[in-house]
Design a protein around this motif. Structure first.
Motif, PDB file in Angstrom:
ATOM      1  N   ASN A 169     -11.296  -4.336   0.794  1.00 34.09           N
ATOM      2  CA  ASN A 169     -11.563  -5.644   0.229  1.00 34.09           C
ATOM      3  C   ASN A 169     -13.070  -5.796   0.073  1.00 34.09           C
ATOM      4  O   ASN A 169     -13.838  -5.277   0.900  1.00 34.09           O
ATOM      5  CB  ASN A 169     -11.011  -6.761   1.127  1.00 34.09           C
ATOM      6  CG  ASN A 169      -9.597  -7.152   0.742  1.00 34.09           C
ATOM      7  OD1 ASN A 169      -9.161  -6.941  -0.390  1.00 34.09           O
ATOM      8  ND2 ASN A 169      -8.862  -7.726   1.683  1.00 34.09           N
TER       9      ASN A 169
ATOM     10  N   SER B  92      -8.752 -17.872  -0.578  1.00 35.15           N
ATOM     11  CA  SER B  92      -7.937 -16.851   0.082  1.00 35.15           C
ATOM     12  C   SER B  92      -6.584 -16.788  -0.602  1.00 35.15           C
ATOM     13  O   SER B  92      -6.246 -17.640  -1.429  1.00 35.15           O
ATOM     14  CB  SER B  92      -7.748 -17.182   1.565  1.00 35.15           C
ATOM     15  OG  SER B  92      -6.732 -18.157   1.739  1.00 35.15           O
ATOM     16  N   ASN B  93      -5.793 -15.788  -0.218  1.00 32.31           N
ATOM     17  CA  ASN B  93      -4.447 -15.633  -0.774  1.00 32.31           C
ATOM     18  C   ASN B  93      -3.423 -16.500  -0.051  1.00 32.31           C
ATOM     19  O   ASN B  93      -2.220 -16.283  -0.187  1.00 32.31           O
ATOM     20  CB  ASN B  93      -4.026 -14.168  -0.721  1.00 32.31           C
ATOM     21  CG  ASN B  93      -4.893 -13.295  -1.614  1.00 32.31           C
ATOM     22  OD1 ASN B  93      -5.393 -13.749  -2.632  1.00 32.31           O
ATOM     23  ND2 ASN B  93      -5.092 -12.054  -1.211  1.00 32.31           N
TER      24      ASN B  93
ATOM     25  N   THR C 253      -7.006 -12.152   3.808  1.00 34.13           N
ATOM     26  CA  THR C 253      -8.302 -12.624   3.319  1.00 34.13           C
ATOM     27  C   THR C 253      -8.746 -13.891   4.041  1.00 34.13           C
ATOM     28  O   THR C 253      -9.933 -14.074   4.323  1.00 34.13           O
ATOM     29  CB  THR C 253      -8.256 -12.865   1.801  1.00 34.13           C
ATOM     30  OG1 THR C 253      -7.121 -13.692   1.478  1.00 34.13           O
ATOM     31  CG2 THR C 253      -8.135 -11.553   1.045  1.00 34.13           C
TER      32      THR C 253
ATOM     33  N   ALA D 234      -3.789 -14.062  -6.394  1.00 35.71           N
ATOM     34  CA  ALA D 234      -5.148 -13.583  -6.656  1.00 35.71           C
ATOM     35  C   ALA D 234      -5.678 -14.036  -8.010  1.00 35.71           C
ATOM     36  O   ALA D 234      -6.884 -14.267  -8.158  1.00 35.71           O
ATOM     37  CB  ALA D 234      -5.169 -12.060  -6.574  1.00 35.71           C
TER      38      ALA D 234
ATOM     39  N   LEU E 295      -7.189 -17.567  -7.992  1.00 30.96           N
ATOM     40  CA  LEU E 295      -8.364 -17.496  -7.121  1.00 30.96           C
ATOM     41  C   LEU E 295      -9.555 -16.922  -7.874  1.00 30.96           C
ATOM     42  O   LEU E 295     -10.661 -17.489  -7.853  1.00 30.96           O
ATOM     43  CB  LEU E 295      -8.037 -16.642  -5.896  1.00 30.96           C
ATOM     44  CG  LEU E 295      -9.088 -16.507  -4.783  1.00 30.96           C
ATOM     45  CD1 LEU E 295      -8.414 -16.103  -3.474  1.00 30.96           C
ATOM     46  CD2 LEU E 295     -10.161 -15.473  -5.107  1.00 30.96           C
ATOM     47  N   MET E 296      -9.345 -15.785  -8.545  1.00 32.19           N
ATOM     48  CA  MET E 296     -10.450 -15.148  -9.258  1.00 32.19           C
ATOM     49  C   MET E 296     -10.932 -15.997 -10.431  1.00 32.19           C
ATOM     50  O   MET E 296     -12.125 -16.016 -10.739  1.00 32.19           O
ATOM     51  CB  MET E 296     -10.021 -13.761  -9.736  1.00 32.19           C
ATOM     52  CG  MET E 296      -9.710 -12.786  -8.616  1.00 32.19           C
ATOM     53  SD  MET E 296     -11.006 -12.683  -7.354  1.00 32.19           S
ATOM     54  CE  MET E 296     -12.373 -12.076  -8.342  1.00 32.19           C
TER      55      MET E 296
ATOM     56  N   ALA F  19     -15.161 -15.125  -1.978  1.00 32.97           N
ATOM     57  CA  ALA F  19     -13.802 -14.695  -1.639  1.00 32.97           C
ATOM     58  C   ALA F  19     -13.790 -13.189  -1.441  1.00 32.97           C
ATOM     59  O   ALA F  19     -14.603 -12.459  -2.009  1.00 32.97           O
ATOM     60  CB  ALA F  19     -12.815 -15.078  -2.733  1.00 32.97           C
TER      61      ALA F  19
ATOM     62  N   THR G 109     -11.608  -9.832  -2.182  1.00 30.44           N
ATOM     63  CA  THR G 109     -10.545  -9.341  -3.059  1.00 30.44           C
ATOM     64  C   THR G 109     -10.611  -7.823  -3.123  1.00 30.44           C
ATOM     65  O   THR G 109     -11.613  -7.207  -2.730  1.00 30.44           O
ATOM     66  CB  THR G 109     -10.647  -9.948  -4.466  1.00 30.44           C
ATOM     67  OG1 THR G 109      -9.406  -9.748  -5.165  1.00 30.44           O
ATOM     68  CG2 THR G 109     -11.776  -9.329  -5.276  1.00 30.44           C
TER      69      THR G 109
ATOM     70  N   ALA H 123      -9.948  -5.053  -8.425  1.00 34.32           N
ATOM     71  CA  ALA H 123     -10.226  -6.294  -9.153  1.00 34.32           C
ATOM     72  C   ALA H 123     -11.694  -6.670  -9.080  1.00 34.32           C
ATOM     73  O   ALA H 123     -12.246  -7.271 -10.017  1.00 34.32           O
ATOM     74  CB  ALA H 123      -9.380  -7.426  -8.579  1.00 34.32           C
ATOM     75  N   ALA H 124     -12.362  -6.302  -7.984  1.00 30.56           N
ATOM     76  CA  ALA H 124     -13.741  -6.742  -7.759  1.00 30.56           C
ATOM     77  C   ALA H 124     -14.763  -5.995  -8.601  1.00 30.56           C
ATOM     78  O   ALA H 124     -15.672  -6.606  -9.186  1.00 30.56           O
ATOM     79  CB  ALA H 124     -14.091  -6.589  -6.279  1.00 30.56           C
TER      80      ALA H 124
END
Length: 330
Positions: free
Chosen positions: A132, A164-165, A171, A194, A197-198, A209, A211, A215-216
């Motif tokens: 993460n 968070s999830n 997370t 997610a 959130l993103m 956050a 992740t 994805a990051a």
């Protein structure tokens, strides 16, 4: 009342049955597996757990001589899948691929659990890990390092929000430990998934956050978000310039997302040994490692003899985190 000869006969029968039990287990192992193996995944098809499971299953299947059929059983934070495998026949034909939620967090998080992760499962092997990444929106949280983040959070208690999830998710708990160890107050904003959130993190509606790497990294490379740290014990090969939380002054936060395979604890020892051997051979192979890299995952080996120590430490870490948050779920 039994006559003496009847008593002697019964005792011989019981002794014979006891002596035969190891041979029954060996016989089962020799004929194992006798049919398809079911591999239960606690999350929806197409997600990281499902993808990783299929990568492992297609490589273990030829060695076992039977197909490994991946099956999703979603719901209750993984508890439906955990309970299903804990109540399945203990013959090695039903496996569970699980991570922190089922094997380390949920026992402390849920008021009632119909399985015990510490006693109901036998460890087969660790399939892989995902780092993460702690991301910040630089417009909302103008910092370049963990030290700067902590300093800003101390200046503005409760002003920095994090997504968070969901309450009790990995997370959420990781950030709770981080805030506790740093001595700062952060505002928790839970999400159902997610994607939303993103979206809010990119828009600056939340400040930070954790992740997954996959994805990051595109968002970091595009300049939309900034990476401050990764949760693995060592730097991720996919983000070698991003320090770990351990490096950044949080020595107990070696907290990647990990996935392990287990079976029922009462599965015959020779069957468990066979599974461990076949999975270990696959996990050590170069082809497996290369397949994981394409999914931004890495190999993490936990020898069976060290698995109980590893899992006990994980349960202690996340149980303490649940206590910090005060979260309790039905």
């Amino acid at each position: 009342m039994k006559r003496p000869e009847q008593f002697q006969h019964s005792r011989r029968a019981l002794l014979g049955a006891a002596l035969a039990m190891p041979f029954i287990g060996t016989a089962r192992a020799q004929s194992y597996p006798s049919r398809n193996l079911r591999v239960i995944v606690p999350f929806a098809a197409g997600g990281p757990t499902d993808v990783l499971t299929r990568i492992a299953a297609e490589r273990v299947s030829p060695a076992l001589g039977q197909p490994l059929v991946v099956e999703s059983r979603t719901g209750a934070g993984g508890n439906l899948a955990g309970e299903f495998v804990a109540r399945s026949e203990a013959d090695g034909h039903t496996l569970l691929v699980a991570g922190q939620a089922i094997l380390a967090i949920n026992k402390a998080l849920y008021k009632k659990l119909n399985y015990d992760p510490a006693t109901d499962f036998a460890f087969v092997g660790m399939l892989g890990v995902i780092a993460n990444v702690l991301l910040v929106n630089p417009a909302a949280v103008p910092v370049n390092s963990m030290a700067e983040l902590v300093a800003l959070a101390k200046q503005k208690p409760g002003a920095i929000s994090y997504g968070s999830n969901g309450a009790g998710s990995l997370t959420h708990l990781t950030t709770a430990i981080l805030a506790h160890q740093a001595g700062v107050q952060l505002l928790h904003v839970p999400y159902q998934g997610a994607a939303p959130l993103m979206t809010d993190l990119i828009a600056g509606r939340i400040g930070m956050a954790f992740t997954a790497t996959s994805a990051a990294l595109p968002l970091v490379q595009s300049g939309q978000l900034r990476a401050l740290a990764v949760t693995t014990g060592q730097r991720s090969r996919f983000a070698p310039n991003v320090p770990t939380l351990v490096e950044s002054g949080f020595p107990t936060l070696n907290a990647p997302v990990w996935f392990g395979a287990v079976v029922r604890a009462s599965t015959p020892a020779p069957v468990v040994s066979r599974l461990r051997a076949e999975f270990d051979t696959v996990i050590k192979s170069e082809g497996y490692s290369q397949a994981l890299e394409k999914q931004f995952m890495e190999v993490m080996r936990v020898p069976p003899e060290s698995s109980e120590q590893f899992l006990s430490a994980e349960r202690a870490l996340w149980s303490d985190a649940v206590k910090l948050t005060g979260v309790s779920l039905d």
